[in-house]
Write a protein that holds these residues in place. Structure first.
Motif, short mmCIF file in Angstrom:
data_model
loop_
_atom_site.label_atom_id
_atom_site.label_comp_id
_atom_site.label_asym_id
_atom_site.label_seq_id
_atom_site.Cartn_x
_atom_site.Cartn_y
_atom_site.Cartn_z
N TYR A 1 0.84 -1.19 0.00
CA TYR A 1 0.00 0.00 0.00
C TYR A 1 0.88 1.25 0.00
N PRO A 2 0.64 2.20 -0.90
CA PRO A 2 1.47 3.42 -0.98
C PRO A 2 1.55 4.18 0.34
N ASP A 3 0.43 4.28 1.07
CA ASP A 3 0.45 5.00 2.35
C ASP A 3 1.38 4.34 3.34
N GLU A 4 1.38 3.01 3.36
CA GLU A 4 2.27 2.27 4.26
C GLU A 4 3.72 2.47 3.84
N THR A 5 3.94 2.54 2.53
CA THR A 5 5.30 2.76 2.01
C THR A 5 5.83 4.11 2.47
N ARG A 6 5.00 5.12 2.42
CA ARG A 6 5.43 6.46 2.86
C ARG A 6 5.74 6.47 4.36
N LYS A 7 4.93 5.78 5.14
CA LYS A 7 5.19 5.67 6.59
C LYS A 7 6.51 4.96 6.85
N ASN A 8 6.78 3.90 6.10
CA ASN A 8 8.04 3.17 6.27
C ASN A 8 9.24 4.03 5.90
N PHE A 9 9.06 4.84 4.86
CA PHE A 9 10.15 5.74 4.45
C PHE A 9 10.53 6.69 5.58
N ILE A 10 9.53 7.25 6.26
CA ILE A 10 9.79 8.19 7.35
C ILE A 10 10.51 7.50 8.50
N LYS A 11 10.08 6.29 8.84
CA LYS A 11 10.72 5.54 9.92
C LYS A 11 12.17 5.20 9.56
N LEU A 12 12.38 4.77 8.33
CA LEU A 12 13.73 4.36 7.91
C LEU A 12 14.67 5.54 7.79
N GLU A 13 14.15 6.66 7.33
CA GLU A 13 14.98 7.86 7.17
C GLU A 13 15.55 8.31 8.51
N LYS A 14 14.80 8.14 9.57
CA LYS A 14 15.27 8.51 10.91
C LYS A 14 16.46 7.66 11.34
#
Length: 318
Positions: free
Chosen positions: A102-115
């Protein structure tokens, strides 16, 4: 220097993709819950083990998993166990989600990983098992251009058509819409062929005419000759996975406020088929499901139509 790649998800698509990475000279560490898949991967020259055991040995991790839920679980585990100081002598870890998430989940994962200073791309694929084997998949990449550039050679070992389509989540977005279109073509083609058969036009003849006319699609050009007319129904892509992708596409249209009920109608057909056919049915078996409702008449048809379309208010009766 040989790059170390982690690959999580050695299924029907993941296995040939991992094999192509091995053939391209990468050192591949693989993980899967299926023991037979692990054994096959080892026989190809891969190194197996739980991914947390080899996490700090790789520069890139590819995910090829059946759902966003599982992708999220794996990413959370990676975040919990990843220590950036152990990678101080290397480039940042890159995770590439090649699943249909799901694109929304992908965006959430990106934020977590970027940290955690972990780079992330979404890069779902299209082309099926045949193109996974031949390394000619189409890959739709979302994320930072710099990360895509860094991974371009690696992705080129898996697919021949690489498209950077936009920011993070864009790859998964266009993949969901692509599969929605593919399913719509397939459903319409199945109904059209069976309608014509009722008028004594042979399916092979109908498909041949379509493929020389404007009604052609990947369904008529590839799926019908390869899997439906032969009655093999073995494309390697399950009905349940396509149903999941259609549910995702339906939600995308809904959340956008799009004034169309076609995504709901297509989803309903495949959703009912998934509850009617065998649990492990191939998605091309929708052809057999279509035959159960298309040309029935009278009261019995009204009852069957209600059953087939019970999950939606936007049903179609014949």
């Amino acid at each position: 220097m040989i790059d170390n790649i982690g690959f999580i998800g050695l299924g029907k698509m993941g296995m040939p993709m991992a094999k192509n990475l091995l053939n391209s000279g990468y050192n591949v560490f693989g993980s899967d819950v299926n023991e037979s898949a692990i054994n096959e991967f080892q026989s190809l020259g891969g190194t197996s083990g739980k991914f947390l055991d080899w996490l700090h040995n790789v520069q890139t991790i590819i995910l090829m998993l059946p759902s966003s839920k599982i992708v999220n679980q794996v990413i959370d585990e990676i975040i919990d166990h990843y220590a950036s100081d152990q990678h101080s002598h290397q480039d940042h870890l890159v995770i590439i989600d090649m699943s249909s998430s799901y694109p929304d989940e992908t965006r959430k994962n990106f934020i977590k990983l970027e940290k955690k200073n972990i780079e992330f791309l979404d890069a779902p694929v299209s082309g099926g098992v045949k193109k996974a084997v031949s390394a000619t998949l189409t890959i739709m990449i979302g994320g930072k251009v710099e990360t895509f550039t860094k991974c371009k050679r690696l992705l080129g070992s898996i697919g021949s058509n690489l498209f950077h389509v936009g920011p993070i989540g864009s790859g998964h977005l266009i993949k969901a819409v692509n599969n929605y279109l593919s399913a719509t073509h397939l459903l319409a083609s199945c109904e059209a062929v069976q309608l014509l058969q009722n008028f004594e036009v042979e399916p092979e003849t109908a498909i041949h005419v379509f493929n020389q006319s404007t009604g052609r699609s990947s369904s008529t050009e590839y799926k019908f000759p390869s899997f439906i007319l032969t009655e093999s129904f073995d494309s390697g892509f399950s009905l349940e996975l396509l149903r999941k992708d259609l549910e995702m596409a339906k939600q995308l249209f809904l959340h956008a406020g799009a004034m169309t009920n076609l995504p709901q109608i297509v989803f309903d057909r495949f959703d009912n088929a998934s509850h009617t056919l065998d649990q492990d049915a191939d998605h091309t078996e929708i052809y057999q499901f279509v035959s159960s409702y298309l040309l029935k008449r009278g009261k019995s048809n009204e009852k069957d139509s209600e059953t087939i379309c019970s999950s939606s208010n936007s049903s179609i009766s014949f």
